[in-house]
Scaffold this motif. Structure first.
Motif, PDB file in Angstrom:
ATOM      1  N   SER A  85     -66.186  -4.464 -31.987  1.00  0.00           N
ATOM      2  CA  SER A  85     -65.851  -5.451 -33.013  1.00  0.00           C
ATOM      3  C   SER A  85     -64.467  -5.228 -33.617  1.00  0.00           C
ATOM      4  CB  SER A  85     -66.908  -5.437 -34.121  1.00  0.00           C
ATOM      5  OG  SER A  85     -66.989  -4.152 -34.691  1.00  0.00           O
ATOM      6  N   ASN A  86     -63.896  -4.047 -33.460  1.00  0.00           N
ATOM      7  CA  ASN A  86     -62.549  -3.776 -33.972  1.00  0.00           C
ATOM      8  C   ASN A  86     -61.459  -4.288 -33.036  1.00  0.00           C
ATOM      9  OD1 ASN A  86     -63.466  -2.300 -36.261  1.00  0.00           O
ATOM     10  ND2 ASN A  86     -63.876  -0.579 -34.902  1.00  0.00           N
ATOM     11  N   GLY A  87     -61.724  -4.230 -31.727  1.00  0.00           N
ATOM     12  CA  GLY A  87     -60.734  -4.639 -30.741  1.00  0.00           C
ATOM     13  C   GLY A  87     -60.944  -3.925 -29.427  1.00  0.00           C
ATOM     14  N   ILE A  88     -59.853  -3.690 -28.746  1.00  0.00           N
ATOM     15  CA  ILE A  88     -59.865  -3.030 -27.432  1.00  0.00           C
ATOM     16  C   ILE A  88     -59.177  -1.684 -27.592  1.00  0.00           C
ATOM     17  CG2 ILE A  88     -59.133  -3.192 -25.026  1.00  0.00           C
ATOM     18  CD1 ILE A  88     -58.709  -6.262 -25.596  1.00  0.00           C
ATOM     19  N   THR A  89     -59.891  -0.609 -27.314  1.00  0.00           N
ATOM     20  CA  THR A  89     -59.293   0.717 -27.340  1.00  0.00           C
ATOM     21  C   THR A  89     -58.982   1.097 -25.901  1.00  0.00           C
ATOM     22  OG1 THR A  89     -60.577   1.280 -29.309  1.00  0.00           O
ATOM     23  CG2 THR A  89     -59.558   3.108 -28.105  1.00  0.00           C
ATOM     24  N   ASP A  90     -57.689   1.122 -25.591  1.00  0.00           N
ATOM     25  CA  ASP A  90     -57.230   1.350 -24.225  1.00  0.00           C
ATOM     26  C   ASP A  90     -56.753   2.786 -24.044  1.00  0.00           C
ATOM     27  OD1 ASP A  90     -56.288   1.044 -21.643  1.00  0.00           O
ATOM     28  OD2 ASP A  90     -54.460  -0.005 -22.243  1.00  0.00           O
ATOM     29  N   ASN A  91     -57.318   3.447 -23.057  1.00  0.00           N
ATOM     30  CA  ASN A  91     -56.920   4.800 -22.679  1.00  0.00           C
ATOM     31  C   ASN A  91     -56.820   4.862 -21.152  1.00  0.00           C
ATOM     32  OD1 ASN A  91     -56.432   7.612 -22.980  1.00  0.00           O
ATOM     33  ND2 ASN A  91     -58.565   8.041 -22.515  1.00  0.00           N
ATOM     34  N   LEU A  99     -56.197   1.719 -29.994  1.00  0.00           N
ATOM     35  CA  LEU A  99     -56.813   0.483 -30.482  1.00  0.00           C
ATOM     36  C   LEU A  99     -55.821  -0.666 -30.584  1.00  0.00           C
ATOM     37  CD1 LEU A  99     -59.290  -1.008 -31.671  1.00  0.00           C
ATOM     38  CD2 LEU A  99     -58.552  -0.191 -33.915  1.00  0.00           C
ATOM     39  N   ILE A 100     -56.191  -1.784 -29.965  1.00  0.00           N
ATOM     40  CA  ILE A 100     -55.478  -3.055 -30.114  1.00  0.00           C
ATOM     41  C   ILE A 100     -56.445  -3.946 -30.886  1.00  0.00           C
ATOM     42  CG2 ILE A 100     -54.345  -4.976 -28.944  1.00  0.00           C
ATOM     43  CD1 ILE A 100     -54.322  -3.102 -26.384  1.00  0.00           C
TER      44      ILE A 100
END
Length: 182
Positions: A85-91, A99-100
């Motif tokens: 729900s916060n966004g996309i956490t890309d690693n 976090l985006i």
């Protein structure tokens, strides 16, 4: 969004990436060491030993860096991509910034270079995300992305244990749902 979606890194894809990187580093070393032998019996492009050495060095540097990145990711315990729900956490890649947030995202579109498809995440304040870069190399990579595609953020499934079409569908669906929540 009711639950968090976690997509792990693919160890198989990382091993393949390391193998490919090693091959191209070896090719770069071979080109550098044998540049003078190309002067005879070759195309005009390869008759210049300095150019051949330059190609060799570029291959060593670029594929050496990608190999090191893949090797580090092999031992990375964090999840490749988290959608919540916060966004996309890309690693998932070398230019990942964590976090985006959904509230910052304006559009998500798919691009393709050669056979590699990737999602371009356009945000309202690109400098915010470039500022999250942990080092100058990552920031430079993000600025290059910004110049080429109009956004510093991109996501690919190259290192993820997931099909690109499914990834694209999930991210687009969650983006639409979370944009309507605001």
């Amino acid at each position: 969004m009711k639950e968090k979606i976690e997509i792990p890194l693919s160890k198989n894809k990382l091993f393949l990436g390391i193998g490919g990187s090693l091959l191209f580093v070896a090719l770069g070393i071979w080109l550098f060491l044998n540049a003078d032998t190309f002067q005879e019996d070759s195309y005009r492009l390869f008759k210049n030993p300095m150019l051949v050495k330059g190609i060799g060095i570029a291959s060593i540097l670029f594929f050496g860096a990608t190999g090191i990145f893949a090797f580090k990711k092999l031992f990375d315990k964090s999840v490749g991509l988290i959608i919540d729900s916060n966004g996309i956490t890309d690693n998932s890649n070398a230019s990942s910034v964590g976090l985006i947030e959904w509230k910052d995202i304006t559009t998500i579109k798919t691009e393709q270079v050669m056979s590699t498809k990737f999602l371009l995440i356009t945000v309202t304040n690109p400098e915010k995300y470039i500022g999250k870069a942990k080092n100058r190399m990552k920031a430079k990579l993000m600025r290059t992305n910004m110049n080429m595609y109009g956004t510093p953020l991109s996501i690919t499934s190259n290192t993820l244990k997931y099909d690109f079409r499914k990834l694209e569908q999930i991210i687009q669906t969650e983006f639409k749902q979370n944009k309507n929540v605001d």
